[in-house]
Design an enzyme around this catalytic site. Structure first.
Site, PDB file in Angstrom:
ATOM      1  CB  SER A  18       6.816   5.789   2.164  1.00  0.00           C
ATOM      2  OG  SER A  18       5.439   5.748   2.448  1.00  0.00           O
TER       3      SER A  18
ATOM      4  CB  ALA B  98      -0.977   0.003   1.183  1.00  0.00           C
ATOM      5  NE  ARG B  99       3.442   6.450  -3.098  1.00  0.00           N
ATOM      6  CZ  ARG B  99       3.868   7.111  -2.041  1.00  0.00           C
ATOM      7  NH1 ARG B  99       3.406   6.833  -0.834  1.00  0.00           N
ATOM      8  NH2 ARG B  99       4.779   8.042  -2.188  1.00  0.00           N
ATOM      9  CG  LEU B 100       1.420   3.289   3.958  1.00  0.00           C
ATOM     10  CD1 LEU B 100       0.428   2.895   5.059  1.00  0.00           C
ATOM     11  CD2 LEU B 100       1.730   4.787   4.066  1.00  0.00           C
TER      12      LEU B 100
END
Ligand SMILES: Cc1cc2nc3c(=O)[nH]c(=O)nc-3n(C[C@H](O)[C@H](O)[C@H](O)COP(=O)(O)O)c2cc1C
Length: 212
Positions: free
Chosen positions: A212, A190-192
């Site tokens: 991030s 989830a792009r974290l």
């Protein structure tokens, strides 16, 4: 032509990186991640993108192999008269970036760059195969050449002069990037992604987390 590659949406889920995993020395941390990449049989785990810039700040980047690592910094070898060599004369700062897709990890390192000692360059040059020695001595790296044949002829002329090993030419040697900062990046879902940095301070290395 298919543009399917533009739609890539990988989910990075292999591992996390939290503060408890940070080693006190960023050099040990780099060694640990290099060991992990080696254990996972990453091809050329020491390949790193070295970015330099002109004195006006125009950047350029290329891959080189890291050939040495100790508490002083990261060492690589190249032609001192190459584009990177000329940029480092104008502006002795660089960054190094490692990316191991298999491990979903990136490392960024920044700092000033200096030439290693002549003795260190001599010692490393002596470990190279004669054909690599001939090519690195003969090739005017980053200059325009008329043809591949012309480059091969230049190399052959050096090989004829030195059928076996040869002394290191003055224009070829090592640089050491002396880190002032490191970032260890681990891909997460989830792009974290996890981003932990080390910054050099008068009291040692200060660590923080970046968004991030
Ligand atoms: C995997 C890989 C490793 C490389 N290792 C080196 C190296 O250790 N030293 C070097 O001078 N060039 C190396 N090269 C070639 C450089 O990427 C580059 O073409 C060359 O150094 C000239 O760069 P410049 O014109 O920006 O100075 C390597 C390229 C690749 C793809």
């Amino acid at each position: 032509m298919s543009d399917a590659f533009l739609g890539s949406r990988l989910i990075y889920a292999r591992a996390g990186l939290d503060e408890s995993m940070l080693l006190e020395s960023p050099f040990d941390m780099l060694r640990k991640w290099l060991d992990d990449a080696t254990d996972e049989s990453v091809k050329e785990p020491t390949a790193m993108v070295i970015s330099t810039a002109t004195k006006e700040g125009k950047p350029s980047a290329r891959v080189v192999l890291m050939r040495g690592l100790d508490e002083r910094g990261l060492t690589f070898y190249t032609n001192y008269e190459s584009r990177k060599g000329q940029e480092l004369v104008e502006n002795p700062w660089a960054s190094a970036t490692f990316w191991w897709a298999l491990l979903e990890r990136q490392i960024r390192i920044e700092g000033p760059v200096e030439r290693v000692s002549k003795e260190e360059s001599d010692a490393y040059f002596a470990t190279r195969r004669p054909d690599s020695q001939h090519a690195s001595a003969a090739s005017p790296q980053s200059q325009v050449v008329a043809s591949r044949e012309a480059l091969v002829a230049l190399t052959q002329a050096v090989a004829d002069q030195y059928p076996d090993a040869m002394p290191r030419p003055e224009h070829w040697g090592g640089y050491r990037l002396i880190p002032t900062g490191f970032e260890f990046w681990q891909g997460r879902p989830a792009r974290l992604h996890d981003r932990l940095i080390y910054e050099k301070t008068e009291d040692g290395w200060k660590t923080s987390r970046l968004a991030s």
